[in-house]
Motif scaffolding. Structure first.
Motif, PDB file in Angstrom:
ATOM      1  N   PHE A   1     -28.948 -13.677  23.516  1.00 58.51           N
ATOM      2  CA  PHE A   1     -28.916 -12.543  22.600  1.00 58.51           C
ATOM      3  C   PHE A   1     -30.095 -12.553  21.623  1.00 58.51           C
ATOM      4  O   PHE A   1     -30.554 -11.507  21.181  1.00 58.51           O
ATOM      5  CB  PHE A   1     -27.586 -12.535  21.839  1.00 58.51           C
ATOM      6  CG  PHE A   1     -26.398 -12.772  22.733  1.00 58.51           C
ATOM      7  CD1 PHE A   1     -26.217 -12.037  23.894  1.00 58.51           C
ATOM      8  CD2 PHE A   1     -25.480 -13.769  22.433  1.00 58.51           C
ATOM      9  CE1 PHE A   1     -25.141 -12.260  24.732  1.00 58.51           C
ATOM     10  CE2 PHE A   1     -24.389 -14.000  23.261  1.00 58.51           C
ATOM     11  CZ  PHE A   1     -24.218 -13.253  24.414  1.00 58.51           C
ATOM     12  N   ASN A   2     -30.571 -13.752  21.235  1.00 56.32           N
ATOM     13  CA  ASN A   2     -31.760 -13.876  20.376  1.00 56.32           C
ATOM     14  C   ASN A   2     -31.605 -13.134  19.053  1.00 56.32           C
ATOM     15  O   ASN A   2     -32.563 -12.543  18.550  1.00 56.32           O
ATOM     16  CB  ASN A   2     -33.019 -13.379  21.113  1.00 56.32           C
ATOM     17  CG  ASN A   2     -33.356 -14.234  22.322  1.00 56.32           C
ATOM     18  OD1 ASN A   2     -33.104 -15.427  22.340  1.00 56.32           O
ATOM     19  ND2 ASN A   2     -33.927 -13.618  23.339  1.00 56.32           N
TER      20      ASN A   2
ATOM     21  N   LYS B   1     -18.137  -4.155  12.340  1.00 55.70           N
ATOM     22  CA  LYS B   1     -18.743  -5.484  12.458  1.00 55.70           C
ATOM     23  C   LYS B   1     -20.136  -5.522  11.834  1.00 55.70           C
ATOM     24  O   LYS B   1     -20.824  -6.529  11.943  1.00 55.70           O
ATOM     25  CB  LYS B   1     -18.863  -5.879  13.935  1.00 55.70           C
ATOM     26  CG  LYS B   1     -17.550  -5.843  14.710  1.00 55.70           C
ATOM     27  CD  LYS B   1     -16.633  -6.981  14.326  1.00 55.70           C
ATOM     28  CE  LYS B   1     -15.385  -6.988  15.212  1.00 55.70           C
ATOM     29  NZ  LYS B   1     -14.482  -8.109  14.874  1.00 55.70           N
ATOM     30  N   MET B   2     -20.555  -4.442  11.178  1.00 57.66           N
ATOM     31  CA  MET B   2     -21.946  -4.341  10.749  1.00 57.66           C
ATOM     32  C   MET B   2     -22.323  -5.394   9.708  1.00 57.66           C
ATOM     33  O   MET B   2     -23.483  -5.758   9.570  1.00 57.66           O
ATOM     34  CB  MET B   2     -22.251  -2.936  10.237  1.00 57.66           C
ATOM     35  CG  MET B   2     -21.454  -2.497   9.038  1.00 57.66           C
ATOM     36  SD  MET B   2     -21.661  -0.714   8.697  1.00 57.66           S
ATOM     37  CE  MET B   2     -23.417  -0.626   8.454  1.00 57.66           C
TER      38      MET B   2
ATOM     39  N   SER C   1     -18.056 -12.017  18.951  1.00 60.83           N
ATOM     40  CA  SER C   1     -17.895 -12.501  20.326  1.00 60.83           C
ATOM     41  C   SER C   1     -19.210 -12.334  21.078  1.00 60.83           C
ATOM     42  O   SER C   1     -20.139 -11.664  20.616  1.00 60.83           O
ATOM     43  CB  SER C   1     -16.795 -11.707  21.027  1.00 60.83           C
ATOM     44  OG  SER C   1     -17.219 -10.366  21.261  1.00 60.83           O
ATOM     45  N   GLY C   2     -19.282 -12.932  22.278  1.00 58.18           N
ATOM     46  CA  GLY C   2     -20.487 -12.785  23.095  1.00 58.18           C
ATOM     47  C   GLY C   2     -20.787 -11.336  23.422  1.00 58.18           C
ATOM     48  O   GLY C   2     -21.936 -10.891  23.367  1.00 58.18           O
TER      49      GLY C   2
ATOM     50  N   VAL D   1     -24.970  -5.864  19.743  1.00 53.25           N
ATOM     51  CA  VAL D   1     -25.912  -5.842  18.617  1.00 53.25           C
ATOM     52  C   VAL D   1     -27.349  -5.925  19.136  1.00 53.25           C
ATOM     53  O   VAL D   1     -28.244  -5.221  18.650  1.00 53.25           O
ATOM     54  CB  VAL D   1     -25.629  -6.994  17.631  1.00 53.25           C
ATOM     55  CG1 VAL D   1     -26.716  -7.062  16.554  1.00 53.25           C
ATOM     56  CG2 VAL D   1     -24.261  -6.826  16.982  1.00 53.25           C
ATOM     57  N   ALA D   2     -27.564  -6.781  20.148  1.00 58.97           N
ATOM     58  CA  ALA D   2     -28.900  -6.888  20.746  1.00 58.97           C
ATOM     59  C   ALA D   2     -29.337  -5.554  21.349  1.00 58.97           C
ATOM     60  O   ALA D   2     -30.506  -5.165  21.251  1.00 58.97           O
ATOM     61  CB  ALA D   2     -28.916  -7.989  21.798  1.00 58.97           C
TER      62      ALA D   2
END
Length: 232
Positions: A95-96, A138-139, A147-148, A154-155
């Motif tokens: 995800f970085n 979740k912002m 979670s993953g 988000v990515a």
């Protein structure tokens, strides 16, 4: 239809000791605005090398790449970095995300990098994208609180927040379970349909590829099986 990407006769040769190892052997590819394209093929066929060339992360041994009417292969490293910053969004298997920033903070950072300074981005668009990806609640969470599947969303939000000409996704569901993979792929499809976002995705998963409008197959550094474009 306007072409967002044109790659002509791309070759990439790696030097391993005293041996030249060809990774790409004359790949030519055109991608129209609004396409959702999958690249498939066995490990070592050259698909990741191709994606890195298209993203300006590598330079070809020979050949030419034009992204949104800008030549990615002719400029200096600084110019290539500038084109990549303005024109291309990346989504990787890992995800970085910056672990000390919230979901919104990761998007804000992407906006500042895109603007080339400390300019503020568009909070309305930022929140619209987070809402579209079901991340509005979740912002203010940091990556370790997600979670993953949420981290990958988000990515994806970070990749599209600056409205790039092209998104490059390298096995974006490789670290996700079946449920989260389906969520992320549906989000890619939604971004493609809703915003006419052009996407090139590498995947080993036939079910993921089936969600794209076009599939090409690679083997031994070449495109061996292109499929026709699907107009939707």
């Amino acid at each position: 239809m306007r072409k967002i990407l044109v790659a002509e006769n791309l070759e990439k040769v790696y030097r391993v000791g005293t041996v030249d190892v060809p990774a790409l052997r004359g790949v030519t590819l055109e991608v129209e605005e609004g396409e959702f394209l999958a690249i498939m093929g066995p490990s070592g066929c050259g698909k990741s090398t191709l994606l890195h060339l298209l993203g300006g992360l590598l330079t070809p041994t020979s050949g030419r790449i034009v992204i949104d009417d800008e030549d990615l292969t002719a400029p200096t490293d600084a110019r290539r970095t500038d084109i990549r910053r303005r024109k291309i969004g990346f989504v990787f298997q890992r995800f970085n995300l910056f672990p000390t920033l919230t979901a919104e903070g990761n998007l804000k950072l992407a906006e500042r990098i895109h603007a080339g300074g400390d300019k503020q981005g568009d909070p309305t668009r930022r929140r619209e994208i987070l809402r579209l990806l079901h991340l509005e609640d979740k912002m203010h969470h940091k990556p370790l609180e997600l979670s993953g599947g949420e981290q990958q969303r988000v990515a994806l939000a970070r990749a599209v927040v600056n409205q790039p000409a092209l998104i490059l996704a390298d096995e974006p569901t490789g670290n996700l379970d079946t449920e989260n993979s389906a969520i992320v792929l549906n989000m890619f499809q939604e971004m493609n349909y809703r915003f006419n976002q052009t996407i090139i995705m590498i995947t080993h998963n036939p079910e993921a590829a089936a969600m794209c409008r076009r599939i090409i197959h690679m083997r031994d550094g070449q495109i061996v099986e292109p499929s026709p474009r699907v107009q939707i």
